[in-house]
Design a protein around this motif. Structure first.
Motif, PDB file in Angstrom:
ATOM      1  N   LEU A  53      90.050  65.289  42.394  1.00 12.81           N
ATOM      2  CA  LEU A  53      88.782  64.579  42.543  1.00 12.81           C
ATOM      3  C   LEU A  53      87.610  65.508  42.242  1.00 12.81           C
ATOM      4  N   GLY A  54      87.615  66.696  42.867  1.00 17.49           N
ATOM      5  CA  GLY A  54      86.512  67.628  42.674  1.00 17.49           C
ATOM      6  C   GLY A  54      86.441  68.179  41.270  1.00 17.49           C
ATOM      7  N   LEU A  55      87.576  68.617  40.728  1.00 21.57           N
ATOM      8  CA  LEU A  55      87.584  69.195  39.383  1.00 21.57           C
ATOM      9  C   LEU A  55      87.227  68.144  38.331  1.00 21.57           C
ATOM     10  N   GLY A  56      87.741  66.930  38.507  1.00 28.38           N
ATOM     11  CA  GLY A  56      87.428  65.870  37.553  1.00 28.38           C
ATOM     12  C   GLY A  56      85.953  65.518  37.553  1.00 28.38           C
ATOM     13  N   ASP A  57      85.374  65.370  38.731  1.00 28.44           N
ATOM     14  CA  ASP A  57      83.947  65.049  38.821  1.00 28.44           C
ATOM     15  C   ASP A  57      83.072  66.175  38.292  1.00 28.44           C
ATOM     16  N   ALA A  58      83.573  67.409  38.357  1.00 26.98           N
ATOM     17  CA  ALA A  58      82.793  68.550  37.863  1.00 26.98           C
ATOM     18  C   ALA A  58      82.504  68.412  36.375  1.00 26.98           C
ATOM     19  N   PHE A  59      83.432  67.828  35.608  1.00 31.34           N
ATOM     20  CA  PHE A  59      83.226  67.677  34.169  1.00 31.34           C
ATOM     21  C   PHE A  59      82.027  66.783  33.856  1.00 31.34           C
ATOM     22  N   HIS A  60      81.710  65.879  34.780  1.00 31.87           N
ATOM     23  CA  HIS A  60      80.551  65.004  34.575  1.00 31.87           C
ATOM     24  C   HIS A  60      79.308  65.508  35.303  1.00 31.87           C
ATOM     25  N   LEU A  61      79.484  65.974  36.533  1.00 27.04           N
ATOM     26  CA  LEU A  61      78.322  66.334  37.349  1.00 27.04           C
ATOM     27  C   LEU A  61      77.676  67.645  36.925  1.00 27.04           C
ATOM     28  N   VAL A  62      78.467  68.617  36.477  1.00 25.70           N
ATOM     29  CA  VAL A  62      77.870  69.887  36.046  1.00 25.70           C
ATOM     30  C   VAL A  62      76.955  69.683  34.831  1.00 25.70           C
ATOM     31  N   PRO A  63      77.408  68.986  33.769  1.00 28.71           N
ATOM     32  CA  PRO A  63      76.468  68.715  32.674  1.00 28.71           C
ATOM     33  C   PRO A  63      75.261  67.891  33.114  1.00 28.71           C
ATOM     34  N   ARG A  64      75.472  67.006  34.077  1.00 25.12           N
ATOM     35  CA  ARG A  64      74.358  66.190  34.562  1.00 25.12           C
ATOM     36  C   ARG A  64      73.303  67.062  35.239  1.00 25.12           C
ATOM     37  N   VAL A  65      73.743  68.005  36.048  1.00 27.02           N
ATOM     38  CA  VAL A  65      72.799  68.915  36.708  1.00 27.02           C
ATOM     39  C   VAL A  65      72.108  69.790  35.673  1.00 27.02           C
ATOM     40  N   LEU A  66      72.876  70.346  34.732  1.00 29.56           N
ATOM     41  CA  LEU A  66      72.285  71.201  33.695  1.00 29.56           C
ATOM     42  C   LEU A  66      71.284  70.431  32.846  1.00 29.56           C
ATOM     43  N   ASN A  67      71.561  69.160  32.617  1.00 29.58           N
ATOM     44  CA  ASN A  67      70.674  68.333  31.806  1.00 29.58           C
ATOM     45  C   ASN A  67      69.289  68.181  32.429  1.00 29.58           C
ATOM     46  N   TYR A  68      69.231  68.261  33.765  1.00 31.63           N
ATOM     47  CA  TYR A  68      67.944  68.158  34.460  1.00 31.63           C
ATOM     48  C   TYR A  68      67.062  69.379  34.208  1.00 31.63           C
ATOM     49  N   PHE A  69      67.692  70.527  33.983  1.00 23.96           N
ATOM     50  CA  PHE A  69      66.934  71.778  33.962  1.00 23.96           C
ATOM     51  C   PHE A  69      66.981  72.492  32.618  1.00 23.96           C
ATOM     52  N   SER A  70      67.522  71.846  31.596  1.00 25.96           N
ATOM     53  CA  SER A  70      67.613  72.474  30.285  1.00 25.96           C
ATOM     54  C   SER A  70      67.189  71.495  29.205  1.00 25.96           C
ATOM     55  N   ALA A  71      66.619  72.039  28.141  1.00 24.78           N
ATOM     56  CA  ALA A  71      66.196  71.205  27.016  1.00 24.78           C
ATOM     57  C   ALA A  71      67.336  70.988  26.026  1.00 24.78           C
ATOM     58  N   ALA A  72      68.478  71.602  26.277  1.00 22.99           N
ATOM     59  CA  ALA A  72      69.625  71.450  25.373  1.00 22.99           C
ATOM     60  C   ALA A  72      70.139  70.009  25.394  1.00 22.99           C
ATOM     61  N   ASP A  73      70.843  69.640  24.337  1.00 29.08           N
ATOM     62  CA  ASP A  73      71.394  68.290  24.212  1.00 29.08           C
ATOM     63  C   ASP A  73      72.769  68.234  24.881  1.00 29.08           C
ATOM     64  N   PHE A  74      72.864  67.498  25.981  1.00 28.36           N
ATOM     65  CA  PHE A  74      74.116  67.376  26.727  1.00 28.36           C
ATOM     66  C   PHE A  74      74.761  66.011  26.529  1.00 28.36           C
ATOM     67  N   THR A  75      74.369  65.295  25.487  1.00 28.65           N
ATOM     68  CA  THR A  75      74.880  63.942  25.272  1.00 28.65           C
ATOM     69  C   THR A  75      76.404  63.914  25.204  1.00 28.65           C
ATOM     70  N   ALA A  76      76.972  64.762  24.355  1.00 32.85           N
ATOM     71  CA  ALA A  76      78.426  64.782  24.199  1.00 32.85           C
ATOM     72  C   ALA A  76      79.115  65.245  25.477  1.00 32.85           C
ATOM     73  N   ALA A  77      78.551  66.273  26.127  1.00 35.04           N
ATOM     74  CA  ALA A  77      79.150  66.793  27.357  1.00 35.04           C
ATOM     75  C   ALA A  77      79.146  65.742  28.456  1.00 35.04           C
ATOM     76  N   LEU A  78      78.057  64.992  28.566  1.00 36.95           N
ATOM     77  CA  LEU A  78      77.964  63.951  29.587  1.00 36.95           C
ATOM     78  C   LEU A  78      78.963  62.829  29.305  1.00 36.95           C
TER      79      LEU A  78
END
Length: 217
Positions: free
Chosen positions: A42-67
């Motif tokens: 549960l935790g590791l699987g959600d990390a694949f979505h939540l980590v890019p989501r958090v990074l997307n808030y604080f970075s100008a990089a394009d996280f579309t594919a990662a999300l």
């Protein structure tokens, strides 16, 4: 808002991963090991979505594919989580395996996985249509209904699992509107917060059951 949500997501991931590892180390039976494994997945699987989501808030990089790919991974690991929930039920309550139920669990899980892997979901573009949101979640919702019914049957047999059926029910009620309509109504994404709270309570139920069995051993 981004600070509060990001902090919540990070704390949730740390909790799920650390408690999953702790349960795997402390478990004294097959049911406990499956609870630890389910929590870790549960935790590791959600990390694949939540980590890019958090990074997307604080970075100008394009996280579309990662999300988008993160959502795919989470969809697959959530399916595995509910398959493990079925086997936790079997092991914890010494139920005789019903081949029809087992076949139904695996059929719904495999259909769900197949639907999630089809290119029509457009994970890389992170823009899945509401139609595909409905299609890939039909077998997932059916799997959830079966898990709810099974845990409802044993709600009075174990104090740690008394409310599992309700937590799973609520998690689906919060999740399905997001999966189907968040692309059209982004505000629906806020329902993922109470959904995550349901999973946190599930993790604590698992943890309490594992600790009790370890102390009795």
């Amino acid at each position: 808002m981004k600070y509060g949500e990001s902090a919540f997501d990070i704390l949730y991931l740390l909790l799920a991963i650390s408690m999953g590892i702790a349960m795997l180390r402390q478990a004294r039976d097959a049911a406990g090991r499956k609870m630890g494994l389910a929590t870790l997945i549960l935790g590791l699987g959600d990390a694949f979505h939540l980590v890019p989501r958090v990074l997307n808030y604080f970075s100008a990089a394009d996280f579309t594919a990662a999300l988008g790919l993160g959502k795919l991974v989470t969809s697959l690991t959530m399916t595995a989580f509910y398959v493990l929930m079925y086997y936790i039920w079997l092991d914890s309550f010494r139920e005789q395996e019903n081949r029809r139920w087992t076949a139904a669990v695996w059929l719904m899980a495999l259909v769900r996985l197949l639907l999630c892997l089809l290119p029509q979901n457009r994970w890389i573009q992170n823009e899945s249509s509401p139609l595909w949101g409905v299609l890939r979640n039909i077998p997932f919702a059916a799997l959830g209904v079966l898990i709810v019914l099974l845990y409802f049957r044993i709600r009075k047999r174990d104090r740690h699992f008394r409310w599992v059926w309700l937590l799973v029910t609520l998690s689906f009620l919060f999740y399905l509107p997001v999966a189907v309509g968040a692309g059209v109504i982004p505000m629906l994404g806020m329902l993922m917060l109470p959904k995550t709270v349901c999973y946190i309570l599930l993790i604590f139920a698992f943890r309490a059951a594992v600790r009790e069995k370890a102390s009795d051993a």
